[in-house]
Scaffold this motif. Structure first.
Motif, short mmCIF file in Angstrom:
data_model
loop_
_atom_site.label_atom_id
_atom_site.label_comp_id
_atom_site.label_asym_id
_atom_site.label_seq_id
_atom_site.Cartn_x
_atom_site.Cartn_y
_atom_site.Cartn_z
N GLY A 26 0.81 -1.22 0.00
CA GLY A 26 0.00 0.00 0.00
C GLY A 26 0.84 1.26 0.00
N LEU A 27 2.15 1.07 0.06
CA LEU A 27 3.06 2.20 0.09
C LEU A 27 3.40 2.65 -1.33
CD1 LEU A 27 4.79 3.92 2.04
CD2 LEU A 27 6.61 2.23 1.78
N THR A 28 3.04 3.87 -1.67
CA THR A 28 3.32 4.39 -3.01
C THR A 28 4.06 5.73 -2.90
OG1 THR A 28 1.25 5.65 -3.18
CG2 THR A 28 1.19 3.33 -3.86
N ILE A 29 4.81 6.05 -3.94
CA ILE A 29 5.54 7.32 -3.98
C ILE A 29 4.56 8.49 -3.94
CG2 ILE A 29 7.06 8.77 -5.37
CD1 ILE A 29 8.54 6.43 -4.17
N GLY A 30 3.44 8.33 -4.67
CA GLY A 30 2.45 9.40 -4.72
C GLY A 30 1.84 9.69 -3.36
N LEU A 31 1.43 8.65 -2.65
CA LEU A 31 0.83 8.81 -1.32
C LEU A 31 1.84 9.42 -0.36
CD1 LEU A 31 -1.43 8.32 0.73
CD2 LEU A 31 -0.53 6.01 1.05
N LEU A 32 3.06 8.94 -0.44
CA LEU A 32 4.10 9.44 0.46
C LEU A 32 4.42 10.91 0.18
CD1 LEU A 32 5.85 8.44 2.77
CD2 LEU A 32 7.56 7.72 1.10
#
Length: 200
Positions: A26-32
């Motif tokens: 669930g870890l994405t560059i966009g979310l982060l």
């Protein structure tokens, strides 16, 4: 620390919190980037890819686990005192993670049937921890704190089972008393493997 190092550390801390709650997948560059109020390119400047970020998060989690569980236990006397400390501190950490989740456990679910570097990294870390538990168990046998003829891998297996049950009942079922049940189970296991007393 330099500004770039501080930024990278802050990104990793946020990423670890996110991965603990939503899983490594669930870890994405966009979310982060959104959580950090940064651009995607800003995050990419510190991590070449999403996979690099996920592995960095795993390494941070493993480092924190060692700092909170492994290294303090190494200060205890070899044998059963050290093994008891390893389990007790492990329980404490899992208890604190009930609200968020244990990456070792959630990661095993996410990557049990996947291949790749993330799975390899995770397996290596879990194997390293089980190896430490195994060494402590063997030492407890050598110091005659546990029966010498008992398979030490069986003891480690049962310890791991108690932790998995604790995480399941406390996090998924929201059962009260799960910690005390895990602690009781550990003590019962240790007593069952204690050296047999010889008749006078």
């Amino acid at each position: 620390m330099r500004k770039g190092e501080l930024t990278r550390a802050a990104i990793l801390e946020t990423a670890l919190e996110s991965a603990s709650r939503h899983g490594l997948e669930g870890l994405t560059i966009g979310l982060l980037a959104e959580q950090m109020n940064m651009s995607k390119s800003g995050v990419f400047a510190h991590f070449g890819s999403r996979e690099d970020l996920q592995i960095a998060v795993l390494k941070l989690y493993h480092h924190l686990f060692e700092q909170e569980v492994f290294y303090p236990s190494m200060k205890e006397a070899r044998g059963l005192p050290r093994l008891r400390s390893m389990f007790a501190l492990w329980v404490q950490r899992v208890t604190r993670e009930i609200a968020s989740g244990c990456i070792y456990i959630s990661g095993a679910t996410e990557y049990d049937d996947r291949q790749g570097s993330i799975r390899d990294e995770l397996v290596g870390m879990v194997n390293a921890w089980q190896g430490a538990l195994l060494r402590a168990t063997v030492q407890a046998q050598e110091f005659k704190h546990l029966q010498a003829d008992v398979d030490p891998e069986q003891i480690v297996y049962e310890m791991y089972g108690l932790i998995l049950a604790l995480h399941h009942d406390a996090r998924f079922l929201k059962k009260s008393g799960s910690v005390s049940r895990a602690e009781t189970g550990f003590e019962r296991m240790i007593q069952s493997y204690a050296p047999l007393k010889t008749a006078a």
